[in-house]
Write a protein that holds these residues in place. Structure first.
Motif, PDB file in Angstrom:
ATOM      1  N   ALA A  98       0.839  -1.207   0.000  1.00 47.78           N
ATOM      2  CA  ALA A  98       0.000   0.000   0.000  1.00 47.78           C
ATOM      3  C   ALA A  98       0.874   1.257   0.000  1.00 47.78           C
ATOM      4  O   ALA A  98       0.497   2.283  -0.578  1.00 47.78           O
ATOM      5  CB  ALA A  98      -0.932  -0.003   1.209  1.00 47.78           C
ATOM      6  N   ILE A  99       2.047   1.181   0.640  1.00 42.24           N
ATOM      7  CA  ILE A  99       2.972   2.323   0.637  1.00 42.24           C
ATOM      8  C   ILE A  99       3.437   2.623  -0.791  1.00 42.24           C
ATOM      9  O   ILE A  99       3.537   3.778  -1.200  1.00 42.24           O
ATOM     10  CB  ILE A  99       4.192   2.054   1.550  1.00 42.24           C
ATOM     11  N   ILE A 100       3.696   1.574  -1.542  1.00 43.09           N
ATOM     12  CA  ILE A 100       4.141   1.739  -2.933  1.00 43.09           C
ATOM     13  C   ILE A 100       3.085   2.488  -3.739  1.00 43.09           C
ATOM     14  O   ILE A 100       3.383   3.484  -4.412  1.00 43.09           O
ATOM     15  CB  ILE A 100       4.398   0.358  -3.587  1.00 43.09           C
TER      16      ILE A 100
ATOM     17  N   PHE B 199       9.330   6.898  -0.093  1.00 43.44           N
ATOM     18  CA  PHE B 199       9.944   6.805  -1.415  1.00 43.44           C
ATOM     19  C   PHE B 199      10.978   5.677  -1.451  1.00 43.44           C
ATOM     20  O   PHE B 199      11.016   4.878  -2.382  1.00 43.44           O
ATOM     21  CB  PHE B 199      10.598   8.143  -1.783  1.00 43.44           C
ATOM     22  N   LEU B 200      11.813   5.607  -0.417  1.00 45.05           N
ATOM     23  CA  LEU B 200      12.803   4.523  -0.347  1.00 45.05           C
ATOM     24  C   LEU B 200      12.105   3.167  -0.297  1.00 45.05           C
ATOM     25  O   LEU B 200      12.501   2.227  -0.989  1.00 45.05           O
ATOM     26  CB  LEU B 200      13.701   4.670   0.885  1.00 45.05           C
ATOM     27  N   THR B 201      11.065   3.091   0.519  1.00 44.08           N
ATOM     28  CA  THR B 201      10.311   1.836   0.615  1.00 44.08           C
ATOM     29  C   THR B 201       9.742   1.465  -0.755  1.00 44.08           C
ATOM     30  O   THR B 201       9.836   0.310  -1.186  1.00 44.08           O
ATOM     31  CB  THR B 201       9.170   1.985   1.643  1.00 44.08           C
ATOM     32  N   MET B 202       9.184   2.440  -1.442  1.00 39.98           N
ATOM     33  CA  MET B 202       8.605   2.196  -2.768  1.00 39.98           C
ATOM     34  C   MET B 202       9.662   1.653  -3.727  1.00 39.98           C
ATOM     35  O   MET B 202       9.437   0.652  -4.419  1.00 39.98           O
ATOM     36  CB  MET B 202       8.005   3.503  -3.290  1.00 39.98           C
TER      37      MET B 202
ATOM     38  N   GLY C 217       9.794  -4.167  -6.999  1.00 42.70           N
ATOM     39  CA  GLY C 217      10.062  -5.391  -7.758  1.00 42.70           C
ATOM     40  C   GLY C 217       9.549  -6.668  -7.112  1.00 42.70           C
ATOM     41  O   GLY C 217       9.381  -7.678  -7.795  1.00 42.70           O
ATOM     42  N   GLY C 218       9.278  -6.639  -5.814  1.00 45.34           N
ATOM     43  CA  GLY C 218       8.882  -7.867  -5.123  1.00 45.34           C
ATOM     44  C   GLY C 218       7.415  -7.925  -4.734  1.00 45.34           C
ATOM     45  O   GLY C 218       7.032  -8.687  -3.859  1.00 45.34           O
TER      46      GLY C 218
ATOM     47  N   MET D 116      -2.685  -4.821  -6.601  1.00 40.10           N
ATOM     48  CA  MET D 116      -1.783  -3.694  -6.310  1.00 40.10           C
ATOM     49  C   MET D 116      -0.651  -3.616  -7.329  1.00 40.10           C
ATOM     50  O   MET D 116      -0.211  -2.516  -7.665  1.00 40.10           O
ATOM     51  CB  MET D 116      -1.248  -3.806  -4.887  1.00 40.10           C
ATOM     52  N   ILE D 117      -0.198  -4.756  -7.818  1.00 41.84           N
ATOM     53  CA  ILE D 117       0.827  -4.735  -8.872  1.00 41.84           C
ATOM     54  C   ILE D 117       0.291  -3.972 -10.080  1.00 41.84           C
ATOM     55  O   ILE D 117       0.960  -3.100 -10.640  1.00 41.84           O
ATOM     56  CB  ILE D 117       1.247  -6.164  -9.287  1.00 41.84           C
TER      57      ILE D 117
END
Lengths: 200, 200
Positions: A64-66, A109-112, A117-118, A124-125
């Motif tokens: 969800a963060i992404i 942003f770093l988390t995203m 890729g995973g 959500m993908i």
């Protein structure tokens, strides 16, 4: 995206947003494996049951963060470039607005970037890929417009667009917010370099 | 670095190299957490005790891959640019040689990029940082030479060098070896774009 509401959002929306924000900070600091639902609940100040009310598991929070970060990036950069008077200004604005968003939402942003890729949740993908594609199209359109109106050379739009995003995204590896220059200062330098080139 | 030997290296050196190579492939595929000493031993075809003979734990293998990859990259790119006749050729060669090394040592390169920031062994950290600094100096010298002999504009050496490395390193995120174009083809496009700039 939810329609914009007047005034204070309902508690449920607020809690969801705070869970994502605190979880992003934990993920950025401790990594995915190093973060538990307990850690997230504690940092938000709710019970673990409270977190499970919004998200069935840690992976859903991660993904969800992404999606939320890409939505915010697309919305923020789109709004900024809507004001630009020509392709050259639009390219500069794209790059500095991207850098500002990155700096202001640094943990998310770093988390995203790490998590993209995973991803495993197919819904959500699809959402994340659509947002990424729309975002890349925004940039490619700026470059294509500049090529067709003669502001830019006949550069390859895909190569140029990839070069821009590489420089901006690689900032995640070395830029630390709050230590001197802003991310957007570096983005501006990159833009000047790219526009003018290195060769005399 | 060990002195170069004639003929087949001794079994001990060979086994160490094979452990690093197979471990890099596992780390790239399964991640650090998803790789065990058992997995590494099995893929090399030795006992777990055989792996422990060379490395006290998984983390040491992880960090040895970083140092070995940076050593190889520095050696390989240095050798390539030694042939270049001027700063423009040197910049192009730096970029394509980097891309070739990345493509040919893909698993180890990805492991190096992922693992660099989380190193713990102070001796290996110092080694890795020295190699990275030497590598960046190689590139900065090319750009500084070009600026001083008038091949390049008075560009900022740090910004330009960071731009080059960002474009090359971000390839780790999207480039898949063996699917059409070589990494060095993309590097060449980036170099042309950077040299000539986007603006007409």
């Amino acid at each position: 995206m939810q329609p914009k509401r007047q005034g204070r959002p309902p508690t449920i929306a607020n809690a969801r947003g705070r869970i994502l924000e605190e979880a992003a900070a934990q993920f950025a600091r401790e990594g995915y494996e190093g973060t538990s639902m307990d850690d997230i609940a504690e940092s938000v100040g709710v019970t673990k049951a409270g977190v499970y009310h919004y998200f069935p598991n840690k992976k859903e929070i991660y993904e969800a963060i992404i999606v939320k970060t890409l939505e915010g990036l697309l919305r923020s950069v789109s709004a900024a470039i809507a004001q630009a008077r020509d392709p050259e200004a639009a390219l500069g604005t794209f790059m500095t607005a991207h850098a500002d968003y990155f700096e202001e939402h640094h943990d998310a942003f770093l988390t995203m970037l790490v998590a993209f890729g995973g991803m495993q949740n197919v819904v959500m993908i699809a959402e994340a890929q659509k947002l990424r594609d729309d975002y890349e199209a925004l940039l490619r359109n700026i470059i294509a417009d500049g090529v067709s109106d003669g502001t830019f050379r006949q550069v390859d739009v895909r190569t140029s667009s990839r070069a821009v995003l590489s420089m901006l995204n690689w900032m995640a590896r070395w830029f630390k917010p709050g230590h001197g220059r802003r991310a957007s200062d570096f983005a501006k330098d990159y833009c000047d370099l790219l526009l003018g080139g290195i060769r005399t």
